[in-house]
Design an enzyme around this catalytic site. Sequence first.
Site, short mmCIF file in Angstrom:
data_model
loop_
_atom_site.label_atom_id
_atom_site.label_comp_id
_atom_site.label_asym_id
_atom_site.label_seq_id
_atom_site.Cartn_x
_atom_site.Cartn_y
_atom_site.Cartn_z
N GLU A 52 32.16 -19.02 13.22
CA GLU A 52 30.91 -18.43 12.70
C GLU A 52 30.00 -19.52 12.12
OE1 GLU A 52 34.02 -17.61 12.17
OE2 GLU A 52 34.29 -15.55 11.50
N CYS A 77 36.86 -14.52 8.17
CA CYS A 77 37.82 -14.72 7.09
C CYS A 77 37.21 -14.41 5.73
CB CYS A 77 38.42 -16.12 7.13
SG CYS A 77 37.25 -17.42 6.81
N CYS A 86 34.05 -17.07 5.86
CA CYS A 86 32.99 -16.80 6.83
C CYS A 86 32.26 -15.49 6.52
CB CYS A 86 33.55 -16.75 8.24
SG CYS A 86 34.13 -18.35 8.79
N ARG A 183 53.37 -29.69 26.82
CA ARG A 183 53.95 -30.46 25.71
C ARG A 183 52.86 -30.93 24.74
NH1 ARG A 183 58.41 -33.58 28.22
NH2 ARG A 183 60.05 -32.07 28.75
N THR A 195 72.18 -30.26 26.31
CA THR A 195 71.02 -30.85 27.01
C THR A 195 70.65 -32.19 26.40
OG1 THR A 195 70.24 -28.61 27.48
CG2 THR A 195 68.63 -30.37 27.74
N LEU A 203 61.17 -35.43 25.55
CA LEU A 203 60.35 -34.28 25.12
C LEU A 203 58.98 -34.72 24.60
CD1 LEU A 203 62.70 -31.62 23.44
CD2 LEU A 203 62.03 -31.86 25.82
N ARG A 206 54.12 -37.79 28.00
CA ARG A 206 53.69 -39.10 28.55
C ARG A 206 52.92 -39.04 29.86
NH1 ARG A 206 58.76 -38.06 29.02
NH2 ARG A 206 59.89 -38.32 30.97
N GLY A 282 69.61 -25.80 27.37
CA GLY A 282 70.06 -25.36 28.67
C GLY A 282 70.23 -23.85 28.79
N SER A 288 71.00 -16.96 25.24
CA SER A 288 71.26 -16.40 23.91
C SER A 288 69.97 -15.79 23.34
CB SER A 288 71.86 -17.45 22.96
OG SER A 288 70.90 -18.41 22.62
C1 AOF Z 1 37.39 -17.15 11.05
N1 AOF Z 1 36.82 -17.90 12.01
O1 AOF Z 1 36.91 -19.51 13.54
C2 AOF Z 1 38.89 -18.99 12.40
C3 AOF Z 1 39.49 -18.15 11.43
O2 AOF Z 1 42.63 -23.13 6.75
P1 AOF Z 1 41.36 -22.53 7.22
O3 AOF Z 1 40.30 -22.46 6.19
O4 AOF Z 1 40.85 -23.16 8.51
O5 AOF Z 1 41.69 -20.99 7.57
C4 AOF Z 1 42.57 -20.67 8.59
C5 AOF Z 1 42.70 -19.17 8.69
O6 AOF Z 1 41.41 -18.60 8.90
C6 AOF Z 1 43.55 -18.73 9.86
O7 AOF Z 1 44.89 -18.54 9.49
C7 AOF Z 1 42.89 -17.41 10.26
O8 AOF Z 1 43.35 -16.34 9.44
C8 AOF Z 1 41.43 -17.67 9.97
N2 AOF Z 1 40.79 -18.28 11.13
N3 AOF Z 1 38.71 -17.24 10.81
O9 AOF Z 1 36.70 -16.39 10.38
C9 AOF Z 1 37.50 -18.82 12.70
N4 AOF Z 1 39.60 -19.95 13.05
ZN ZN Z 2 36.35 -18.24 8.65
#
Ligand code: AOF
Ligand code: ZN
Length: 337
Positions: A52, A77, A86, A183, A195, A203, A206, A282, A288
């Site tokens: 955002e 968030c 945000c 990876r 393994t 792992l 490269r 493996g 499992s």
């Molecule tokens: C949003 N917009 O683009 C993302 C969100 O450690 P921070 O501050 O980067 O927060 C990470 C958390 O924020 C992540 O666990 C998820 O809940 C949220 N990510 N939220 O509004 C974003 N990447």
């Molecule tokens: Zn955010």
Amino acid sequence: MIEEKYMQRCIQLALKGKGKVAPNPMVGCVIVYKNNIIGEGFHSQYGGAHAEVNAIDSVLDKTLLPLSTVYVSLEPCAHFGKTPPCANLLIAHKVKKVVIGCVDTFSKVAGKGIALLKAAGMDVEIGILEQDCRDLNRAFFTFHEKIRPYIILKWAETANGYMAGERKQISGNNAQLLLHKWRSEEQAFLIGTYTLMQDNPQLNSRHFSHKNPIRIVIDFDLKSEGKNLHFLDNKQATVILNRHKNETINTIQYVKIDNKEPQTIVNALYHIDIHSVVIEGGKQLLESFINAKLVDEYRVFTSTKNTFIDGLKAPKFKAQLKQTIVLGEDILNIYFK
Ligand code: AOF
Ligand code: ZN
């Protein structure tokens, strides 16, 4: 529907963060004024600005924001993490409407972002392309909702269903290259003791890049101790799950576990903040996890060329086929559980 079109664009933008934002989710955001996109952004770097913030930054005429709709693939968030909330940013710019793909189930957000927007009197719509938005971040949601890492099982089998015995190469170069890309994208790769001792794997990535995953082995009795193995070369972060000690020496972290049950292993991985793990073998270890129903995704390379039968029968499982990719002499099938 026009809303789905803009949300699709959010998903497309979000994917540009693939391999760069984990363990954070990939998120994309589009700002629309009178049916024109006036701003776009995505979360591009772990610890960096959220989608955002980048989308708002990209808008040239900010006076249009109170007349615009913000589309975002994940709930904005509500917490002060590495960046400020945000939801507050959208409120400060008085945007007219917010359309959200899916709710963020991370406990610090979990509906609180939506509540903030609504409390500010904003028009909020939730659940546009919801399943696609959730599928985009399967690992993120699994970690927060199931309290364990996202588990991917990977192996290669011959045309007649056998896995490699003593380090016989089954897949061709294209498959190898893709594995090395994974990876560099997935957080961690896990193998069993046999393994480790038999194959002495590195792992790393490269053949693709220099971004290596955390490599993990279940070495319950510390059979690797004192051996000359790539795993112990301190060239990348390494975890040894064992029954003797909790200790960190250089890049090697020893983590004590009480038994080798898959549930015990995933609990231990959760506690050291592993959000996604690829199990590379493996056979016994793979089976499992299948038997314990602790699998989210299967990635199986099947050779169209090699048919030796002196290996071990490849594991059997039931899951939904999601994608088939032809890679030279191999076929990759991806299944979701
Ligand atoms: C949003 N917009 O683009 C993302 C969100 O450690 P921070 O501050 O980067 O927060 C990470 C958390 O924020 C992540 O666990 C998820 O809940 C949220 N990510 N939220 O509004 C974003 N990447
Ligand atoms: Zn955010």
